[in-house]
Design a protein around this motif. Structure first.
Motif, short mmCIF file in Angstrom:
data_model
loop_
_atom_site.label_atom_id
_atom_site.label_comp_id
_atom_site.label_asym_id
_atom_site.label_seq_id
_atom_site.Cartn_x
_atom_site.Cartn_y
_atom_site.Cartn_z
N SER A 1 -6.46 5.36 5.91
CA SER A 1 -7.29 4.65 6.88
C SER A 1 -8.37 5.59 7.39
O SER A 1 -8.11 6.79 7.61
CB SER A 1 -6.44 4.15 8.04
OG SER A 1 -7.20 3.37 8.93
N ILE B 1 -11.57 1.01 7.98
CA ILE B 1 -11.17 0.60 6.62
C ILE B 1 -9.75 1.10 6.37
O ILE B 1 -9.46 2.29 6.52
CB ILE B 1 -12.15 1.19 5.58
CG1 ILE B 1 -13.58 0.72 5.90
CG2 ILE B 1 -11.75 0.77 4.17
CD1 ILE B 1 -14.64 1.45 5.13
N THR B 2 -8.86 0.18 6.02
CA THR B 2 -7.45 0.51 5.83
C THR B 2 -6.96 -0.05 4.50
O THR B 2 -7.21 -1.21 4.17
CB THR B 2 -6.60 -0.08 6.97
OG1 THR B 2 -7.12 0.36 8.22
CG2 THR B 2 -5.14 0.34 6.83
N LYS B 3 -6.26 0.79 3.75
CA LYS B 3 -5.67 0.34 2.49
C LYS B 3 -4.45 -0.53 2.81
O LYS B 3 -3.59 -0.14 3.59
CB LYS B 3 -5.25 1.53 1.64
CG LYS B 3 -4.71 1.17 0.26
CD LYS B 3 -4.34 2.43 -0.51
CE LYS B 3 -3.75 2.10 -1.87
NZ LYS B 3 -3.37 3.33 -2.61
N PHE C 1 -11.22 5.28 -1.51
CA PHE C 1 -11.89 4.00 -1.31
C PHE C 1 -13.08 3.87 -2.26
O PHE C 1 -13.25 2.87 -2.96
CB PHE C 1 -12.35 3.89 0.14
CG PHE C 1 -13.22 2.70 0.44
CD1 PHE C 1 -12.72 1.41 0.41
CD2 PHE C 1 -14.57 2.87 0.75
CE1 PHE C 1 -13.51 0.32 0.68
CE2 PHE C 1 -15.38 1.78 1.03
CZ PHE C 1 -14.85 0.51 1.00
N ALA D 1 0.86 -1.17 0.00
CA ALA D 1 0.00 0.00 0.00
C ALA D 1 0.91 1.23 0.00
O ALA D 1 1.51 1.57 1.01
CB ALA D 1 -0.90 -0.01 1.23
N GLU E 1 -6.61 -1.82 -5.71
CA GLU E 1 -6.29 -1.72 -4.29
C GLU E 1 -6.98 -2.80 -3.48
O GLU E 1 -7.99 -3.36 -3.91
CB GLU E 1 -6.71 -0.35 -3.73
CG GLU E 1 -5.99 0.84 -4.31
CD GLU E 1 -6.68 1.40 -5.53
OE1 GLU E 1 -6.13 2.33 -6.14
OE2 GLU E 1 -7.78 0.90 -5.87
N SER F 1 -9.19 9.79 2.02
CA SER F 1 -9.23 8.32 2.15
C SER F 1 -10.57 7.77 1.68
O SER F 1 -10.64 6.76 0.98
CB SER F 1 -9.00 7.93 3.61
OG SER F 1 -7.76 8.40 4.06
N TRP G 1 -8.49 -3.39 0.53
CA TRP G 1 -8.89 -2.66 1.73
C TRP G 1 -9.32 -3.67 2.80
O TRP G 1 -10.20 -4.49 2.57
CB TRP G 1 -10.06 -1.73 1.43
CG TRP G 1 -9.78 -0.75 0.34
CD1 TRP G 1 -9.87 -0.95 -1.01
CD2 TRP G 1 -9.36 0.61 0.51
NE1 TRP G 1 -9.53 0.19 -1.69
CE2 TRP G 1 -9.22 1.17 -0.79
CE3 TRP G 1 -9.10 1.41 1.63
CZ2 TRP G 1 -8.83 2.49 -0.99
CZ3 TRP G 1 -8.70 2.73 1.42
CH2 TRP G 1 -8.56 3.26 0.13
N ARG G 2 -8.69 -3.59 3.95
CA ARG G 2 -9.08 -4.44 5.07
C ARG G 2 -10.18 -3.73 5.86
O ARG G 2 -10.10 -2.53 6.11
CB ARG G 2 -7.89 -4.74 5.97
CG ARG G 2 -8.28 -5.63 7.15
CD ARG G 2 -7.10 -6.19 7.88
NE ARG G 2 -7.55 -7.07 8.96
CZ ARG G 2 -6.76 -7.87 9.65
NH1 ARG G 2 -5.47 -7.91 9.37
NH2 ARG G 2 -7.24 -8.63 10.60
#
Length: 267
Positions: free
Chosen positions: A149, A241-243, A187, A144, A225, A183, A227-228
């Motif tokens: 985030s 949400i985090t890249k 997303f 990433a 990408e 962010s 995303w978690r």
């Protein structure tokens, strides 16, 4: 051993499970739950006869299970690690079940529009883990590059990942700071509709504490990408949400400890 592959009905699996004294197969519903005693007995007789015809079961005074198939069913004991792998793509959802023992892994796939289950030996735990990683069509992004985030209310998350995501974005933006807006927009621009997502869930039974432990890894696959998504429990559920990069996701799957037996400790 990798040639082991059989298709069985839920009733047939349960019949074999009872012979092997498996009280519960994790992730599988009891096909006899709402049946009367008479219907249950009929179902078991039909399952027994079908297994004998398939030469999986032999009638020699007492029932004996053909060894290779006993290996498949025996791996489904709740003492071992169970993993549910969920795919969402094109608006459709599919689930694959994995049962990990310290030396081998079994994959169970429910065949669509039937009560049939395909059960396969997929090799060692390490080989099964690699299969799980490869089952997701992930963008080939290793890291990433920009640390993005942000946190969303659960309801806003559902709207933002739905068909009216851009309308939802306009309404959500004013309540965010500049960094969060960047962010959020990144997303929204990266995800596709219908949503493409994946979930890997590890479930183990802790004999000492007499309870289940589960860990869930949920992620969304964007155009380029990953995303978690982590639910944050409180008065209102929020989604962090985090890249992340492809290698980050693979490491997260590794860290679930899918082929750790309960004796090595549940997290």
């Amino acid at each position: 051993m990798k040639t082991l592959d059989v298709t069985l009905s839920a009733a047939e699996i349960q019949f074999l499970g009872e012979l092997l004294q498996i009280e519960l197969i994790v992730g599988m519903k009891d096909s006899h739950e709402h049946l009367s005693q008479e219907e249950r007995e009929t179902s078991f007789r039909e399952a027994r006869d079908a297994l004998i015809r398939k030469q999986i079961l032999f009638e020699r005074g007492t029932y004996e299970i053909e060894r290779s198939h006993a290996v498949l069913i025996d791996a489904m004991r709740p003492q071992f690690t169970y993993c549910r792998v969920q795919h969402i793509a094109e608006g459709k959802q599919s689930v694959i079940h994995y049962h990990f023992t310290p030396i081998l892994a079994i994959k169970r796939t429910e065949l669509p529009n039937s009560n049939l289950h395909r059960i396969q030996l997929v090799g060692t735990p390490a080989e099964a883990l690699e299969e799980i990683k490869l089952s997701f069509s992930m963008p080939q992004v290793d890291t990433a590059d920009t640390p993005l985030s942000f946190t969303l209310e659960e309801e806003d998350f559902k709207r933002l990942t739905g068909p009216d995501k851009y309308a939802a974005l306009d309404e959500i933006n004013p309540s965010f700071g500049d960094e969060a807006i960047v962010s959020l927009e990144a997303f929204t621009a990266s995800i596709t509709t219908p949503l493409t997502a994946g979930q890997v869930e590890r479930i183990v039974w802790d004999e000492k504490e007499s309870k289940w432990h589960d860990q869930i890894l949920h992620f969304i696959i964007g155009k380029a990408e990953l995303w978690r998504v982590i639910p944050i429990m409180g008065e209102r559920v929020q989604m962090k949400i985090t890249k992340i990069g492809k290698s980050d996701l693979e490491q997260s799957i590794d860290e679930l400890g899918l082929f750790s037996s309960v004796t090595s400790g549940a997290n």
